[in-house]
Design a protein around this motif. Sequence first.
Motif, PDB file in Angstrom:
ATOM      1  N   SER A 171      17.791   5.536  26.470  1.00 40.16           N
ATOM      2  CA  SER A 171      16.856   6.320  25.650  1.00 40.16           C
ATOM      3  C   SER A 171      16.672   5.670  24.271  1.00 40.16           C
ATOM      4  CB  SER A 171      17.349   7.768  25.522  1.00 40.16           C
ATOM      5  OG  SER A 171      18.733   7.785  25.306  1.00 40.16           O
ATOM      6  N   ILE A 225       3.482  15.043  24.811  1.00 35.34           N
ATOM      7  CA  ILE A 225       4.260  14.188  25.706  1.00 35.34           C
ATOM      8  C   ILE A 225       4.970  15.060  26.734  1.00 35.34           C
ATOM      9  CG2 ILE A 225       6.141  12.489  25.819  1.00 35.34           C
ATOM     10  CD1 ILE A 225       3.762  11.545  24.099  1.00 35.34           C
ATOM     11  N   ASP A 285       8.110  14.917  29.247  1.00 31.80           N
ATOM     12  CA  ASP A 285       9.309  14.115  29.518  1.00 31.80           C
ATOM     13  C   ASP A 285       9.906  14.578  30.851  1.00 31.80           C
ATOM     14  OD1 ASP A 285      11.585  12.606  29.462  1.00 31.80           O
ATOM     15  OD2 ASP A 285      12.413  13.473  27.624  1.00 31.80           O
ATOM     16  N   CYS A 329      14.044  15.601  31.196  1.00 33.37           N
ATOM     17  CA  CYS A 329      14.211  15.655  29.719  1.00 33.37           C
ATOM     18  C   CYS A 329      15.636  15.982  29.297  1.00 33.37           C
ATOM     19  CB  CYS A 329      13.272  16.696  29.131  1.00 33.37           C
ATOM     20  SG  CYS A 329      13.659  18.377  29.702  1.00 33.37           S
ATOM     21  N   ASN A 376      15.156  12.357  24.356  1.00 35.13           N
ATOM     22  CA  ASN A 376      13.983  11.541  23.991  1.00 35.13           C
ATOM     23  C   ASN A 376      13.181  12.226  22.888  1.00 35.13           C
ATOM     24  OD1 ASN A 376      14.276   9.266  25.685  1.00 35.13           O
ATOM     25  ND2 ASN A 376      13.469  10.406  27.442  1.00 35.13           N
ATOM     26  N   ALA A 377      13.050  13.534  22.972  1.00 37.41           N
ATOM     27  CA  ALA A 377      12.303  14.258  21.932  1.00 37.41           C
ATOM     28  C   ALA A 377      13.010  14.113  20.584  1.00 37.41           C
ATOM     29  CB  ALA A 377      12.170  15.737  22.316  1.00 37.41           C
ATOM     30  N   PHE A 410       6.593  17.961  22.639  1.00 41.20           N
ATOM     31  CA  PHE A 410       7.193  17.631  23.938  1.00 41.20           C
ATOM     32  C   PHE A 410       7.214  18.837  24.873  1.00 41.20           C
ATOM     33  CE2 PHE A 410       9.293  13.482  24.334  1.00 41.20           C
ATOM     34  CZ  PHE A 410       9.003  12.947  23.097  1.00 41.20           C
ATOM     35  N   GLY A 463       9.211  19.503  28.422  1.00 40.67           N
ATOM     36  CA  GLY A 463      10.244  18.897  29.257  1.00 40.67           C
ATOM     37  C   GLY A 463      10.202  19.434  30.668  1.00 40.67           C
ATOM     38  N   ILE A 521       6.486  10.541  30.070  1.00 37.99           N
ATOM     39  CA  ILE A 521       7.535   9.527  29.924  1.00 37.99           C
ATOM     40  C   ILE A 521       8.742   9.923  30.779  1.00 37.99           C
ATOM     41  CG2 ILE A 521       6.833   8.909  27.567  1.00 37.99           C
ATOM     42  CD1 ILE A 521       9.396  10.365  26.568  1.00 37.99           C
ATOM     43  N   SER A 522       9.617   8.945  31.013  1.00 41.16           N
ATOM     44  CA  SER A 522      10.833   9.248  31.758  1.00 41.16           C
ATOM     45  C   SER A 522      11.879   8.152  31.534  1.00 41.16           C
ATOM     46  CB  SER A 522      10.505   9.363  33.250  1.00 41.16           C
ATOM     47  OG  SER A 522      11.616   9.880  33.951  1.00 41.16           O
ATOM     48  N   THR A 523      13.113   8.569  31.303  1.00 42.66           N
ATOM     49  CA  THR A 523      14.236   7.612  31.224  1.00 42.66           C
ATOM     50  C   THR A 523      15.384   8.165  32.064  1.00 42.66           C
ATOM     51  OG1 THR A 523      15.123   8.708  29.237  1.00 42.66           O
ATOM     52  CG2 THR A 523      13.741   6.763  28.866  1.00 42.66           C
TER      53      THR A 523
END
Length: 280
Positions: free
Chosen positions: A36, A61, A63, A66, A71-72, A118, A120, A165-167
């Motif tokens: 992240s 965004i 996520d 999340c 990330n936020a 965000f 999530g 987004i994504s991690t």
Amino acid sequence: MRGNIQGNKHDFTAAYNRRWPHAYFRAHLALDYVISDRAKPVFERIFAEYRRVRNKTSLKIIDVGCSYGINAALLRTDLDLDDLYAAYLKSGGSLSGRQELEHRAFFRDRGLRDDIQFVGVDPSFRAVRYAQTLGLLEVGVTADLETRDLSVKERCALEDADILISTGCVGYATERTFARVYDASATSRPWVVAFVMHPFSYDDIAAALRGFGLETKHLDQFRQRQRRFSTLVERRAILKAMSKLGMEDRLERTTGYIYASCYVSAPPGEAGLPLSGDPC
Ligand SMILES: C[S@@+](CC[C@H](N)C(=O)[O-])C[C@H]1O[C@@H](n2cnc3c(N)ncnc32)[C@H](O)[C@@H]1O
């Protein structure tokens, strides 16, 4: 989690759905989980490109995966992941206690920017509730979209998105989740930026996004460290799976870290030069 590394991949799930994030940070720091943090400047670069292309300032965004809103927290403040590890885990750290007011004040005092909102998506409802209570997430969708559709209310929460987004989540979330999330937000034609740990494949997600008219590129220059191998057994299983898939594994073999590839999907021709990469 799908794939032939099942059973050998380190299992973090006990820390995913707690009321407080300390166990999550402890378990992830133990393996130097950094994706992240490494993803933050890449996301910022892509957000800047999106703002330029779409002539927008405020972003919504989504996520996917999340968790506790990490990330936020990183993208809405100047904090880096080490700041968060220290705040949560150091004895006497600002977030080492379990007082909601203190946690909320910590992020508010870091000047949470409100030009990036965000939403999530994560089935770990306690983690999402934490992130929402603290104001890191505007809305949380606590659904496992691998197994069910979105409700009308959840679909509304995902409308008008700018970027998904994504991690650290692809593998748990597959094309089923990404297709459901994208379908709910498709009217605004959001971009999708995902970091995908090796050896998980993005092919099926790229194919699902193609069905929405998006072109996906693999941006090799944005490949980042995700975390260290947990055991020799995990290392062997991941290297074996990578080799079977013909994935280049020089970095994994030499550094002791597992890497994540970066994929960006956008309507054809929209994402500009700094984001050029190999088409999927
Ligand atoms: C390794 S954590 C990554 C969290 C965060 N994105 C980060 O990088 O710090 C994986 C997350 O995926 C979530 N997850 C598991 N199954 C999922 C699913 N079907 N859809 C979305 N998220 C899922 C877990 O609850 C967990 O929060």
